[in-house]
Design an enzyme around this catalytic site. Structure first.
Site, PDB file in Angstrom:
ATOM      1  N   CYS A 195       4.513  -7.373   8.279  1.00 28.24           N
ATOM      2  CA  CYS A 195       5.326  -6.834   9.489  1.00 28.24           C
ATOM      3  C   CYS A 195       5.495  -7.698  10.697  1.00 28.24           C
ATOM      4  O   CYS A 195       4.580  -8.544  10.951  1.00 28.24           O
ATOM      5  CB  CYS A 195       4.589  -5.519  10.065  1.00 28.24           C
ATOM      6  SG  CYS A 195       5.314  -4.614  11.288  1.00 28.24           S
ATOM      7  N   CYS A 204      -3.592   1.649   8.458  1.00 31.25           N
ATOM      8  CA  CYS A 204      -2.465   1.037   7.288  1.00 31.25           C
ATOM      9  C   CYS A 204      -2.564  -0.319   7.206  1.00 31.25           C
ATOM     10  O   CYS A 204      -2.585  -1.103   8.305  1.00 31.25           O
ATOM     11  CB  CYS A 204      -1.341   1.563   8.153  1.00 31.25           C
ATOM     12  SG  CYS A 204       0.337   1.016   7.207  1.00 31.25           S
ATOM     13  N   GLU A 263       1.021  -1.099  -0.257  1.00 29.20           N
ATOM     14  CA  GLU A 263       0.062   0.012  -0.010  1.00 29.20           C
ATOM     15  C   GLU A 263       0.861   1.144  -0.114  1.00 29.20           C
ATOM     16  O   GLU A 263       1.773   1.332   0.561  1.00 29.20           O
ATOM     17  CB  GLU A 263      -0.931  -0.112   1.270  1.00 29.20           C
ATOM     18  CG  GLU A 263      -2.152  -1.041   1.444  1.00 29.20           C
ATOM     19  CD  GLU A 263      -2.691  -0.804   2.513  1.00 29.20           C
ATOM     20  OE1 GLU A 263      -2.504  -0.053   3.260  1.00 29.20           O
ATOM     21  OE2 GLU A 263      -3.575  -1.772   2.727  1.00 29.20           O
ATOM     22  N   CYS A 277       2.236  -5.396  16.735  1.00 26.30           N
ATOM     23  CA  CYS A 277       1.565  -4.267  17.387  1.00 26.30           C
ATOM     24  C   CYS A 277      -0.018  -4.756  17.529  1.00 26.30           C
ATOM     25  O   CYS A 277      -0.585  -5.027  16.455  1.00 26.30           O
ATOM     26  CB  CYS A 277       1.322  -2.834  17.110  1.00 26.30           C
ATOM     27  SG  CYS A 277       3.180  -2.293  16.939  1.00 26.30           S
ATOM     28  N   CYS A 309      -2.832  -3.359  15.140  1.00 21.36           N
ATOM     29  CA  CYS A 309      -2.297  -2.842  13.910  1.00 21.36           C
ATOM     30  C   CYS A 309      -2.816  -3.760  12.787  1.00 21.36           C
ATOM     31  O   CYS A 309      -2.585  -4.762  12.754  1.00 21.36           O
ATOM     32  CB  CYS A 309      -0.972  -2.385  13.779  1.00 21.36           C
ATOM     33  SG  CYS A 309      -0.581  -1.695  12.057  1.00 21.36           S
ATOM     34  N   CYS A 318       2.925   8.447   2.089  1.00 21.55           N
ATOM     35  CA  CYS A 318       3.049   7.453   3.120  1.00 21.55           C
ATOM     36  C   CYS A 318       3.594   6.095   2.162  1.00 21.55           C
ATOM     37  O   CYS A 318       2.965   5.675   1.704  1.00 21.55           O
ATOM     38  CB  CYS A 318       1.930   7.309   3.925  1.00 21.55           C
ATOM     39  SG  CYS A 318       2.487   6.091   5.333  1.00 21.55           S
TER      40      CYS A 318
END
Length: 357
Positions: A111, A340, A91, A115, A118, A104
């Site tokens: 990832c 995100c 993205e 977290c 997220c 961004c």
């Protein structure tokens, strides 16, 4: 599979030309074609010899990203979903502000930071992006402007997309050198911000780079107990170690640092946490700014909700009373997949569903 030529800094490109029997000034010619004229085919570089063009075509490509989805918000925010050469999805987001156009960028496929709130971490990291793939996200957004024949440009960059930038450190540094180069896009270092969840050794390395690029820290909680619950990276790098690395960065750079704080309803949004955060930042408040971020809800993390306006206001007021510079981030792209990693996650689920039907 050939790499994108966007991945080479101008010095690396000069060295590559010398190693391949060409004059190093060719690098500046190519740089001009890529970033000023913004061509997408080597054959368009008409001041290069045919042999030189063939050499480039044999070793590099210019475009490696294919736009698969583009969501446009009523507020002007645009979220792009790109497919890379290996089929992975990433993205990129264009955000419009009074001060300019900010992009961004994503630095990893998935990832591993994990977290708990997220959407980016819903899918584990499968690989790092190379520098060319990160740079090309900027070039694709710039191409969007160019296609509309508007005199608009990408003026600001935030490295806050999918992935942990400091977990892809070498490629991140090359990316920053490319986009900051005065011979190319010339995006000012102070118009670029890199965000990290707090990989302490890399914060020390980053401080030693001597860059003018801004640094943001995802803090999200003022105590180890609460931060570990929200962000598992705190187990490896607890707040004491994180703050020591930040002190080193501030001493080396004397540059203001931003602390990102996502407000989660009835989790970390009480006045008590605001006072604890103020205490944590007390000795560095002259070089600190706290960015309070209302949470974008994600279906897969339904244990979290956005804080109430009253709680956000009380948190902000408590920080202000303690002399902490802070602000509340204005939500953008609320009518599209704003969080995100959300668009990517939805597209992957959709693709899997179509395959099984």
């Amino acid at each position: 599979m050939k790499n994108s030529i966007y991945g080479l800094t101008i010095d690396q490109l000069k060295e590559w030309f010398l190693e391949n029997g060409q004059k190093k000034y060719r690098a500046e010619q190519v740089w001009d074609w890529l970033y000023i004229k913004r061509v997408t085919e080597f054959a368009e570089m008409n001041n290069l010899s045919k042999d030189c063009i063939q050499l480039l075509e044999d070793n590099f490509v210019i475009r490696t990203l294919k736009e698969t989805v583009k969501q446009e918000s009523a507020d002007g925010t645009i979220k792009f979903l790109f497919q890379m050469q290996d089929g992975n999805l990433i993205e990129t987001v264009l955000m419009r502000f009074k001060y300019g156009n900010s992009v961004c960028v994503t630095t990893q496929v998935g990832c591993n930071i994990g977290c708990s709130f997220c959407a980016s971490g819903l899918l584990k990291k499968s690989r790092d992006l190379n520098a060319g793939e990160i740079v090309e996200q900027i070039m694709q957004v710039q191409a969007h402007f160019d296609a509309q024949q508007k005199e608009e440009r990408v003026s600001h960059i935030v490295v806050m997309g999918i992935g942990e930038p400091f977990d892809n450190y070498t490629n991140l540094m090359d990316f920053l050198k490319v986009v900051n180069s005065q011979k190319g896009l010339a995006i000012g270092a102070r118009h670029i911000t890199v965000s990290t969840s707090g990989i302490v050794p890399k914060i020390y390395d980053y401080a030693d780079e001597g860059l003018q690029v801004n640094l943001a820290i995802s803090i999200h909680a003022p105590t180890n107990e609460l931060r570990t619950r929200i962000m598992k990276i705190n187990k490896a790098y607890p707040i004491e170690k994180l703050m020591a690395s930040i002190d080193y960065y501030l001493e080396k750079s004397n540059r203001r640092i931003t602390f990102e704080y996502i407000l989660l309803r009835d989790v970390n949004d009480h006045v008590e946490e605001a006072n604890q955060l103020a205490k944590l930042l007390e000795d560095k408040r002259h070089l600190s700014y706290v960015n309070l971020i209302p949470y974008n809800s994600v279906d897969e993390h339904d244990q979290y909700q956005q804080s109430t306006p009253e709680a956000i206001s009380a948190f902000y007021d408590a920080l202000k009373k303690k002399g902490i510079n802070c602000g509340v981030r204005h939500e953008q792209g609320a009518d599209i997949d704003a969080a995100c990693g959300q668009l990517r996650s939805k597209q992957i689920k959709k693709d899997k569903k179509e395959v099984t039907v």
